[in-house]
Scaffold this active site. Structure first.
Site, PDB file in Angstrom:
ATOM      1  N   HIS A 171      69.158   8.017  47.326  1.00 46.38           N
ATOM      2  CA  HIS A 171      67.928   8.584  47.900  1.00 46.38           C
ATOM      3  C   HIS A 171      68.018  10.092  47.925  1.00 46.38           C
ATOM      4  O   HIS A 171      69.012  10.642  48.363  1.00 46.38           O
ATOM      5  CB  HIS A 171      67.711   8.062  49.330  1.00 46.38           C
ATOM      6  N   LYS A 198      68.682   1.444  41.957  1.00 48.62           N
ATOM      7  CA  LYS A 198      67.539   1.951  42.718  1.00 48.62           C
ATOM      8  C   LYS A 198      67.682   3.468  42.910  1.00 48.62           C
ATOM      9  O   LYS A 198      68.704   3.925  43.433  1.00 48.62           O
ATOM     10  CB  LYS A 198      67.431   1.278  44.086  1.00 48.62           C
ATOM     11  N   LYS A 342      37.010  21.462  40.710  1.00 45.68           N
ATOM     12  CA  LYS A 342      35.896  21.278  39.761  1.00 45.68           C
ATOM     13  C   LYS A 342      35.680  22.482  38.850  1.00 45.68           C
ATOM     14  O   LYS A 342      35.288  22.322  37.700  1.00 45.68           O
ATOM     15  CB  LYS A 342      34.606  20.997  40.527  1.00 45.68           C
ATOM     16  N   ASP A 380      27.618  15.067  39.061  1.00 49.04           N
ATOM     17  CA  ASP A 380      27.136  15.360  40.423  1.00 49.04           C
ATOM     18  C   ASP A 380      25.652  15.726  40.392  1.00 49.04           C
ATOM     19  O   ASP A 380      24.886  15.358  41.276  1.00 49.04           O
ATOM     20  CB  ASP A 380      27.880  16.571  41.010  1.00 49.04           C
TER      21      ASP A 380
HETATM   22  P1  NAP Z   1      34.516  23.184  46.553  1.00 52.40           P
HETATM   23  O1  NAP Z   1      34.236  23.445  45.122  1.00 52.40           O
HETATM   24  O2  NAP Z   1      35.883  23.430  47.054  1.00 52.40           O
HETATM   25  O3  NAP Z   1      33.474  24.060  47.414  1.00 52.40           O
HETATM   26  C1  NAP Z   1      33.544  24.140  48.788  1.00 52.40           C
HETATM   27  C2  NAP Z   1      32.360  24.941  49.349  1.00 52.40           C
HETATM   28  O4  NAP Z   1      32.351  24.700  50.745  1.00 52.40           O
HETATM   29  C3  NAP Z   1      32.478  26.433  49.154  1.00 52.40           C
HETATM   30  O5  NAP Z   1      31.178  26.984  49.037  1.00 52.40           O
HETATM   31  C4  NAP Z   1      33.128  26.897  50.457  1.00 52.40           C
HETATM   32  O6  NAP Z   1      32.749  28.206  50.849  1.00 52.40           O
HETATM   33  C5  NAP Z   1      32.499  25.928  51.431  1.00 52.40           C
HETATM   34  N1  NAP Z   1      33.340  25.673  52.590  1.00 52.40           N
HETATM   35  C6  NAP Z   1      34.501  24.971  52.611  1.00 52.40           C
HETATM   36  N2  NAP Z   1      34.967  24.905  53.865  1.00 52.40           N
HETATM   37  C7  NAP Z   1      34.094  25.569  54.641  1.00 52.40           C
HETATM   38  C8  NAP Z   1      34.034  25.839  56.032  1.00 52.40           C
HETATM   39  N3  NAP Z   1      34.973  25.424  56.857  1.00 52.40           N
HETATM   40  N4  NAP Z   1      32.985  26.548  56.501  1.00 52.40           N
HETATM   41  C9  NAP Z   1      32.013  26.989  55.672  1.00 52.40           C
HETATM   42  N5  NAP Z   1      32.018  26.754  54.344  1.00 52.40           N
HETATM   43  C10 NAP Z   1      33.051  26.055  53.834  1.00 52.40           C
HETATM   44  O7  NAP Z   1      34.185  21.678  46.929  1.00 52.40           O
HETATM   45  P2  NAP Z   1      33.147  20.666  46.238  1.00 52.40           P
HETATM   46  O8  NAP Z   1      33.840  19.913  45.181  1.00 52.40           O
HETATM   47  O9  NAP Z   1      31.898  21.373  45.940  1.00 52.40           O
HETATM   48  O10 NAP Z   1      32.921  19.614  47.427  1.00 52.40           O
HETATM   49  C11 NAP Z   1      32.300  20.009  48.641  1.00 52.40           C
HETATM   50  C12 NAP Z   1      31.984  18.792  49.497  1.00 52.40           C
HETATM   51  O11 NAP Z   1      31.053  17.948  48.845  1.00 52.40           O
HETATM   52  C13 NAP Z   1      33.196  17.906  49.807  1.00 52.40           C
HETATM   53  O12 NAP Z   1      33.119  17.448  51.123  1.00 52.40           O
HETATM   54  C14 NAP Z   1      33.033  16.751  48.855  1.00 52.40           C
HETATM   55  O13 NAP Z   1      33.651  15.564  49.356  1.00 52.40           O
HETATM   56  C15 NAP Z   1      31.536  16.618  48.811  1.00 52.40           C
HETATM   57  N6  NAP Z   1      31.091  15.958  47.586  1.00 52.40           N
HETATM   58  C16 NAP Z   1      30.451  14.787  47.690  1.00 52.40           C
HETATM   59  C17 NAP Z   1      29.999  14.138  46.565  1.00 52.40           C
HETATM   60  C18 NAP Z   1      29.276  12.838  46.681  1.00 52.40           C
HETATM   61  O14 NAP Z   1      29.227  12.102  45.698  1.00 52.40           O
HETATM   62  N7  NAP Z   1      28.689  12.555  47.806  1.00 52.40           N
HETATM   63  C19 NAP Z   1      30.218  14.695  45.307  1.00 52.40           C
HETATM   64  C20 NAP Z   1      30.852  15.931  45.233  1.00 52.40           C
HETATM   65  C21 NAP Z   1      31.289  16.555  46.382  1.00 52.40           C
HETATM   66  P3  NAP Z   1      33.534  29.511  50.327  1.00 52.40           P
HETATM   67  O15 NAP Z   1      32.856  29.925  49.055  1.00 52.40           O
HETATM   68  O16 NAP Z   1      33.329  30.480  51.443  1.00 52.40           O
HETATM   69  O17 NAP Z   1      34.964  29.113  50.141  1.00 52.40           O
END
Ligand code: NAP
Length: 558
Positions: A171, A198, A342, A380
């Site tokens: 381990h 293992k 992304k 998306d």
């Molecule tokens: P991402 O590329 O990392 O972008 C995050 C965004 O959120 C940035 O604009 C960031 O602002 C902002 N942010 C993060 N934390 C924050 C906070 N505490 N306060 C204020 N703003 C904050 O992420 P993403 O891939 O776009 O995903 C974002 C969310 O969408 C996630 O929760 C994800 O699970 C969800 N999502 C859902 C689906 C669905 O199918 N429903 C699909 C895609 C994504 P800054 O520019 O200031 O960093």
């Protein structure tokens, strides 16, 4: 010399090639597959691999452990590991006899000392005596640590224990050694006379697991190779694909004997472990964090239902480019991409679909079977915009008119990351006037400039209400489990919106959506977007139309 880089490819069947110039190994598990050859899975119920599922049993009393042995049997385990070091008091003769008399599954006895990460802190001779006694009493397996294996074998020389197989284990709780060091370790363990080798190491990065797979597929002796920690999870599942002797699954989530163990239930029913075979294709969701994703539940269930020979994994990835370079075999055929990768994904693909390029984010990567090139897509955009259009039209599926109900509307996107870009691009393409509100104003400004919209600092959103009937889309992770009490905008500001959408889908009804509904807005959940983007991913992965009703049925149960 640098540690060798492991590259999976499918040039030959079970081949290993060392290319000194690149200091990399090319290994293959599968016959070359024809393009799009996602073969169908074997009939349910049959077993496509010999990998055993072992449940670690830990408890303070023999009685409690015996109950858990019966639960493991009822749950579908092949064997149990009795962790003698977890017992509060232990009378070797009485207790080993009790376990063996009660045996409802093959028993592996482990008496792990503290110096190897276990709980036993007593006399070393007594510990080894107990393991020898377990052999005499007819244990199916015992585990003995490499450090004392020679001494142990010397002590049993000349005696025959027909039944017991000896696992000699090592381990490493710090890291996963180089491929050369792992190979040397296997040789040292084999030299003890072990029936089964293992090796358990620790993943500092998901790419560490590739070295364990490489050792596993080339092992000449029965081999257990597990990489501990969240980043090593795939080792515990793909052991069944790459020929591991056994993998561990726990009775309850969180009650583990080593970091990163999945549950028995997940191995059997989420990952469909019995059906994994050398030619099983590997898919997964790449993210950090990634544990919140429902994609593995959805895709594995769909694969099982339609008989597709694939498995879909959680892939906790720190460095996307390194991950894609390491797992470059055509075994690893398709990936969903989530936070925060992304935008990086766009740069890591060999070709990018024009829509994804315009958005500036990729959420789906497919390895083209003909040449192994990585093609990036964005699903998306369609998933989210269709969900919002359906919400405005008051229905769930498809569109009957060509004019979007978004045309002319003021559409406020919170967030400027991957999902934010997709929503902003999509709303603009549908004729909406788009405003981006983001924590980092500069990101909002850049996105607004790129799509032809306006920018706002997130802090100003509460007081932004130029008109009634606006649309609001949260694309940040604010409100996502476990921080479910958070919301990106105050409730009093929500009365200016006719529809509010939240990309967050864990929980399904976020605080934002609850307050929006109370304020009289139509709400659209992230689950609707999730399904919409998953249809697109499925079609890219398989080249087949998505079974939409099946997707919806599966997600309704979660
Ligand atoms: P991402 O590329 O990392 O972008 C995050 C965004 O959120 C940035 O604009 C960031 O602002 C902002 N942010 C993060 N934390 C924050 C906070 N505490 N306060 C204020 N703003 C904050 O992420 P993403 O891939 O776009 O995903 C974002 C969310 O969408 C996630 O929760 C994800 O699970 C969800 N999502 C859902 C689906 C669905 O199918 N429903 C699909 C895609 C994504 P800054 O520019 O200031 O960093």
């Amino acid at each position: 010399m640098q540690p060798a880089r492991v590259v999976f490819c499918d040039l030959d069947i079970l081949c290993i090639k060392h290319t000194p110039s690149q200091n990399s190994f090319l290994i293959s598990i599968n016959p070359m597959d024809s393009p799009n050859a996602l073969s169908t899975a074997p009939a349910a119920g049959s077993r496509k691999n010999a990998t055993l599922i072992c449940v670690p049993i830990m408890g303070e009393s023999v009685e409690k452990m015996e109950i858990d042995v019966d639960k493991a049997k009822a749950g579908g385990a092949d064997l149990v590991e009795i962790r003698l070091d977890s017992l509060k008091t232990f009378d070797p003769y009485r207790d080993l006899n009790a376990f063996i008399q009660h045996r409802s599954l093959p028993l592996l006895f482990t008496y792990r000392p503290k110096w190897e990460g276990g709980m036993y802190d007593g006399d070393e001779n007594k510990r080894l005596d107990a393991l020898r006694l377990a052999m005499e009493l007819g244990a199916d397996y015992i585990d003995i640590e490499l450090q004392v294996a020679h001494e142990f074998y010397d002590s049993i020389r000349g005696k025959t224990f027909n039944k017991t197989k000896v696992i000699v284990s090592s381990h490493n709780y710090q890291l996963t050694p180089s491929i050369e060091d792992l190979g040397n370790l296997v040789a040292r363990i084999q030299a003890t006379g072990a029936d089964i080798v293992k090796i358990a190491t620790t993943a500092l990065d998901i790419t560490d697991v590739a070295r364990m797979f490489q050792i596993m597929v080339h092992s000449q002796v029965p081999f257990i190779g597990l990489v501990m920690g969240d980043r090593g999870l795939i080792s515990r599942i793909l052991s069944a694909k790459f020929g591991g002797y056994l993998t561990f699954g726990t009775l309850e989530s969180g009650v583990v004997s080593a970091p990163g163990q999945p549950t028995l239930k997940d191995l059997l029913y989420l990952y469909n472990l019995r059906q994994l075979a050398p030619d099983t294709k590997v898919f997964g969701i790449i993210g950090k964090p990634v544990g919140h994703s429902k994609s593995p539940i959805l895709f594995n269930e769909v694969f099982k239902s339609i008989g597709l020979n694939g498995v879909y994994l959680f892939l906790l990835v720190d460095d996307l480019a390194n991950f894609l370079r390491t797992y470059s075999s055509t075994d690893f055929v398709g990936f969903s991409v989530t936070i925060p990768h992304k935008e990086t994904a766009l740069k890591c693909c060999d070709e990018v679909d024009p829509v994804a390029k315009s958005i500036g984010a990729v959420n789906c990567i497919v390895r083209r079977p003909t040449d192994g090139k990585l093609i990036g897509y964005n699903t998306d955009y369609v998933g989210a915009i269709t969900a919002i259009e359906n919400g405005l039209r008051g229905k769930h599926n498809g569109s009957s008119t060509t004019i979007s109900p978004l045309a002319g509307k003021l559409f406020v996107v919170i967030g400027a990351g991957g999902a934010g870009k997709a929503l902003a691009y999509g709303a603009k393409a549908k004729g909406a006037r788009v405003v981006i509100a983001n924590r980092t104003y500069d990101h909002a400004r850049k996105l607004a400039y790129a799509i032809g919209g306006d920018a706002l600092a997130l802090a100003d959103l509460d007081n932004y209400h130029p008109e009634d009937g606006m649309i609001l889309a949260n694309t940040t992770s604010i409100g996502m489990q476990p921080k479910v009490d958070e919301t990106p905008v105050s409730k009093h500001a929500l009365k200016y919106y006719s529809l509010v959408f939240d990309a967050v889908y864990t929980p399904k009804i976020t605080r934002l959506l609850k307050e929006a509904e109370e304020s009289g807005a139509t709400i659209v959940t992230g689950l609707e977007m999730f399904m919409g983007q998953a249809y697109g991913q499925y079609e890219n992965f398989t080249g087949l139309p998505a079974p939409k009703e099946l997707f919806r049925k599966i997600m309704e149960n979660y």
